[in-house]
Write a protein that holds these residues in place. Sequence first.
Motif, PDB file in Angstrom:
ATOM      1  N   SER A   1      -1.933   7.710   9.658  1.00 33.41           N
ATOM      2  CA  SER A   1      -1.118   8.466   9.414  1.00 33.41           C
ATOM      3  C   SER A   1       0.034   8.370   8.369  1.00 33.41           C
ATOM      4  O   SER A   1       0.336   9.180   7.680  1.00 33.41           O
ATOM      5  N   ASP A   2       0.466   7.097   8.150  1.00 34.09           N
ATOM      6  CA  ASP A   2       1.402   6.920   7.248  1.00 34.09           C
ATOM      7  C   ASP A   2       0.876   6.387   6.025  1.00 34.09           C
ATOM      8  O   ASP A   2       1.526   5.903   5.013  1.00 34.09           O
ATOM      9  N   TRP A   3      -0.469   6.344   5.680  1.00 35.25           N
ATOM     10  CA  TRP A   3      -0.903   5.852   4.357  1.00 35.25           C
ATOM     11  C   TRP A   3      -1.484   7.254   3.717  1.00 35.25           C
ATOM     12  O   TRP A   3      -2.345   7.852   4.055  1.00 35.25           O
ATOM     13  N   HIS A   4      -0.617   7.751   3.131  1.00 36.85           N
ATOM     14  CA  HIS A   4      -0.711   8.877   2.357  1.00 36.85           C
ATOM     15  C   HIS A   4      -1.286   8.663   1.021  1.00 36.85           C
ATOM     16  O   HIS A   4      -0.635   8.639  -0.044  1.00 36.85           O
ATOM     17  N   MET A   5      -2.724   8.501   1.046  1.00 37.60           N
ATOM     18  CA  MET A   5      -3.397   8.196  -0.258  1.00 37.60           C
ATOM     19  C   MET A   5      -4.170   9.529  -0.436  1.00 37.60           C
ATOM     20  O   MET A   5      -5.211   9.830   0.389  1.00 37.60           O
ATOM     21  N   LEU A   6      -3.874  10.113  -1.345  1.00 40.81           N
ATOM     22  CA  LEU A   6      -4.369  11.632  -1.792  1.00 40.81           C
ATOM     23  C   LEU A   6      -5.258  11.222  -3.073  1.00 40.81           C
ATOM     24  O   LEU A   6      -5.637  12.273  -3.766  1.00 40.81           O
TER      25      LEU A   6
ATOM     26  N   GLY B   1       0.931  -1.181   0.025  1.00 46.87           N
ATOM     27  CA  GLY B   1       0.169   0.208   0.109  1.00 46.87           C
ATOM     28  C   GLY B   1       0.842   1.319   0.019  1.00 46.87           C
ATOM     29  O   GLY B   1       2.062   1.196   0.208  1.00 46.87           O
ATOM     30  N   HIS B   2       0.265   2.414  -0.108  1.00 48.67           N
ATOM     31  CA  HIS B   2       0.916   3.528  -0.209  1.00 48.67           C
ATOM     32  C   HIS B   2       1.437   4.044   1.503  1.00 48.67           C
ATOM     33  O   HIS B   2       0.597   4.938   1.943  1.00 48.67           O
ATOM     34  N   LEU B   3       2.128   3.186   1.868  1.00 51.77           N
ATOM     35  CA  LEU B   3       2.372   3.297   3.549  1.00 51.77           C
ATOM     36  C   LEU B   3       3.983   3.657   3.430  1.00 51.77           C
ATOM     37  O   LEU B   3       4.549   2.804   2.913  1.00 51.77           O
ATOM     38  N   GLY B   4       4.264   4.545   4.532  1.00 47.63           N
ATOM     39  CA  GLY B   4       5.786   4.913   4.711  1.00 47.63           C
ATOM     40  C   GLY B   4       6.549   5.290   3.334  1.00 47.63           C
ATOM     41  O   GLY B   4       6.047   5.964   2.639  1.00 47.63           O
TER      42      GLY B   4
ATOM     43  N   GLY C   1      13.188   6.592  10.109  1.00 53.27           N
ATOM     44  CA  GLY C   1      13.479   5.349   9.399  1.00 53.27           C
ATOM     45  C   GLY C   1      12.278   4.583   9.173  1.00 53.27           C
ATOM     46  O   GLY C   1      10.969   5.283   9.284  1.00 53.27           O
ATOM     47  N   ILE C   2      12.350   3.508   8.829  1.00 51.23           N
ATOM     48  CA  ILE C   2      11.020   2.644   8.485  1.00 51.23           C
ATOM     49  C   ILE C   2      11.214   1.255   9.192  1.00 51.23           C
ATOM     50  O   ILE C   2      12.134   0.765   9.215  1.00 51.23           O
ATOM     51  N   ASP C   3       9.787   0.775   9.252  1.00 56.72           N
ATOM     52  CA  ASP C   3       9.677  -0.618   9.867  1.00 56.72           C
ATOM     53  C   ASP C   3       9.051  -1.524   8.450  1.00 56.72           C
ATOM     54  O   ASP C   3       7.831  -0.922   8.088  1.00 56.72           O
ATOM     55  N   ILE C   4       9.591  -2.216   8.119  1.00 58.54           N
ATOM     56  CA  ILE C   4       8.937  -3.110   7.087  1.00 58.54           C
ATOM     57  C   ILE C   4       8.196  -4.481   7.516  1.00 58.54           C
ATOM     58  O   ILE C   4       9.221  -5.241   8.388  1.00 58.54           O
ATOM     59  N   ARG C   5       7.001  -4.803   7.287  1.00 53.71           N
ATOM     60  CA  ARG C   5       6.533  -5.934   7.873  1.00 53.71           C
ATOM     61  C   ARG C   5       6.131  -6.866   6.787  1.00 53.71           C
ATOM     62  O   ARG C   5       5.280  -6.332   5.975  1.00 53.71           O
ATOM     63  N   PHE C   6       6.736  -7.918   6.623  1.00 54.48           N
ATOM     64  CA  PHE C   6       6.221  -8.953   5.630  1.00 54.48           C
ATOM     65  C   PHE C   6       4.951  -9.918   6.457  1.00 54.48           C
ATOM     66  O   PHE C   6       5.608 -10.724   7.047  1.00 54.48           O
TER      67      PHE C   6
ATOM     68  N   PRO D   1       1.374 -10.030   1.662  1.00 59.29           N
ATOM     69  CA  PRO D   1       1.107  -8.461   1.945  1.00 59.29           C
ATOM     70  C   PRO D   1       2.132  -7.842   2.667  1.00 59.29           C
ATOM     71  O   PRO D   1       2.976  -8.430   3.485  1.00 59.29           O
ATOM     72  N   VAL D   2       2.613  -6.614   2.544  1.00 54.71           N
ATOM     73  CA  VAL D   2       3.854  -5.845   2.920  1.00 54.71           C
ATOM     74  C   VAL D   2       3.395  -4.555   3.264  1.00 54.71           C
ATOM     75  O   VAL D   2       2.642  -3.879   2.836  1.00 54.71           O
ATOM     76  N   THR D   3       3.404  -4.493   4.791  1.00 58.01           N
ATOM     77  CA  THR D   3       3.340  -2.898   5.223  1.00 58.01           C
ATOM     78  C   THR D   3       4.587  -2.027   5.505  1.00 58.01           C
ATOM     79  O   THR D   3       5.381  -2.772   6.312  1.00 58.01           O
ATOM     80  N   ILE D   4       4.586  -0.704   5.595  1.00 59.25           N
ATOM     81  CA  ILE D   4       5.638  -0.071   5.965  1.00 59.25           C
ATOM     82  C   ILE D   4       5.288   1.069   6.607  1.00 59.25           C
ATOM     83  O   ILE D   4       4.250   2.037   6.305  1.00 59.25           O
ATOM     84  N   ARG D   5       5.927   1.388   7.857  1.00 61.17           N
ATOM     85  CA  ARG D   5       5.735   2.524   8.649  1.00 61.17           C
ATOM     86  C   ARG D   5       7.039   3.334   8.870  1.00 61.17           C
ATOM     87  O   ARG D   5       7.943   2.668   9.156  1.00 61.17           O
ATOM     88  N   HIS D   6       6.655   4.600   9.058  1.00 56.91           N
ATOM     89  CA  HIS D   6       7.978   5.489   9.421  1.00 56.91           C
ATOM     90  C   HIS D   6       8.001   5.517  10.971  1.00 56.91           C
ATOM     91  O   HIS D   6       6.961   5.279  11.661  1.00 56.91           O
ATOM     92  N   THR D   7       9.323   5.194  11.346  1.00 53.00           N
ATOM     93  CA  THR D   7       9.614   5.185  12.959  1.00 53.00           C
ATOM     94  C   THR D   7      10.817   6.188  13.092  1.00 53.00           C
ATOM     95  O   THR D   7      11.855   6.436  12.174  1.00 53.00           O
ATOM     96  N   ARG D   8      10.786   6.970  14.155  1.00 49.46           N
ATOM     97  CA  ARG D   8      11.656   7.886  14.556  1.00 49.46           C
ATOM     98  C   ARG D   8      13.163   7.053  14.540  1.00 49.46           C
ATOM     99  O   ARG D   8      13.461   5.916  15.138  1.00 49.46           O
ATOM    100  N   ARG D   9      14.118   7.799  14.170  1.00 46.90           N
ATOM    101  CA  ARG D   9      15.697   7.407  14.190  1.00 46.90           C
ATOM    102  C   ARG D   9      16.504   8.500  14.708  1.00 46.90           C
ATOM    103  O   ARG D   9      16.910   9.247  13.625  1.00 46.90           O
ATOM    104  N   GLY D  10      16.627   8.496  15.604  1.00 42.03           N
ATOM    105  CA  GLY D  10      17.442   9.764  16.219  1.00 42.03           C
ATOM    106  C   GLY D  10      16.862  11.236  15.766  1.00 42.03           C
ATOM    107  O   GLY D  10      15.733  11.610  16.290  1.00 42.03           O
ATOM    108  N   ARG D  11      17.411  12.095  15.305  1.00 44.62           N
ATOM    109  CA  ARG D  11      16.982  13.247  14.684  1.00 44.62           C
ATOM    110  C   ARG D  11      16.346  13.135  13.491  1.00 44.62           C
ATOM    111  O   ARG D  11      15.577  14.231  13.033  1.00 44.62           O
ATOM    112  N   GLY D  12      16.211  12.263  12.893  1.00 44.77           N
ATOM    113  CA  GLY D  12      15.308  11.770  11.589  1.00 44.77           C
ATOM    114  C   GLY D  12      14.584  10.557  11.618  1.00 44.77           C
ATOM    115  O   GLY D  12      13.888  10.415  12.898  1.00 44.77           O
TER     116      GLY D  12
END
Length: 309
Positions: free
Chosen positions: A286-291, A122-125, A245-250, A232-243
């Motif tokens: 919030s990680d599903w940026h479907m416009l 999906g349009h995730l992360g 990263g992403i968590d990928i789940r198969f 199915p694969v989902t991707i979420r943004h997660t904090r990494r220090g000052r920036g």
Amino acid sequence: MSRAGDLLTVAGFRLGWAVVRALPEGAAYGIFDRVADVTVRRGGTGVRRLRANYARVRPDLNDVELDALVRRGMRAYLRYYCEAFRLPAMSAADVDAKVTVAGEGPVRAVLAAGGPVVCFLGHLGNWDLAGAWCCRALGRVVTVAERLEPEAVFAEFLDFRTLLGMTILPLTGGGDVFAGLRREAVGPVVVPLLADRDLTGGGVEVVFCGQPARMAIGPAALALAVGAPLFPVTIRHTRRGRGWGIDIRFHDPVAVPAEGSTRERAHTMTQRCADALGAVVADDPSDWHMLQRVFMADLDPVSGLGEDR
């Protein structure tokens, strides 16, 4: 768009690639957060559609809560572009540091046995960052890209994804894309396909987050055609220090129905993928940026497509 407008758009993307990657990571993300906040305040077609999609996914939210969700969602959407501009300058170690993965064991087993893997995304992360990781950690990656306007912007993104190591087939204008995928999906290869929006009118109706929606049937049809498992694969943004990263789940591969026509079986498999994505999206959209329009109530009843103007 006029030729002058096309040139300005391309120049803007090239400037983004050149400038944003040179900024400190925290500063780059901060700038894109501010742009997202301004975009939300101004409203506009994309913001209205994002809000409408979120309202269907989370009808329990009041207006204040929905406003906050739209703000987070638009920040995630702009974060994708911030990371896209910075990705070509990332080292292999940078990519590894930004990605954590769960559930990839069965995928590695299929690849090690010499077989292909099809993934329903999906349009995730950030799927481009996920693709860069896949090229490094899993091997060959083949996918499809929607043809953007102007053409020069599509060419820029095509070059960008090719630089990351992916083989890209254009959705339109490059011949029969499904036949191309069948030719490429041989041996140990990962084929991740964005499928939570029907771009061709050939998709199927599914239930997504409790609402009728249309999604692409291509990943399931390809998996059946080449005898590959469908993950199915989902991707979420997660904090990494000052920036970030992403968590990928198969997720677990979807079961292949024993009976029914090829399309009926592909339809059932697509619904199972929608179930996996829907559970993640409903938990935090919030990680599903479907416009764009994806729910049946918003689509043209004849074509099954819809565009916001």
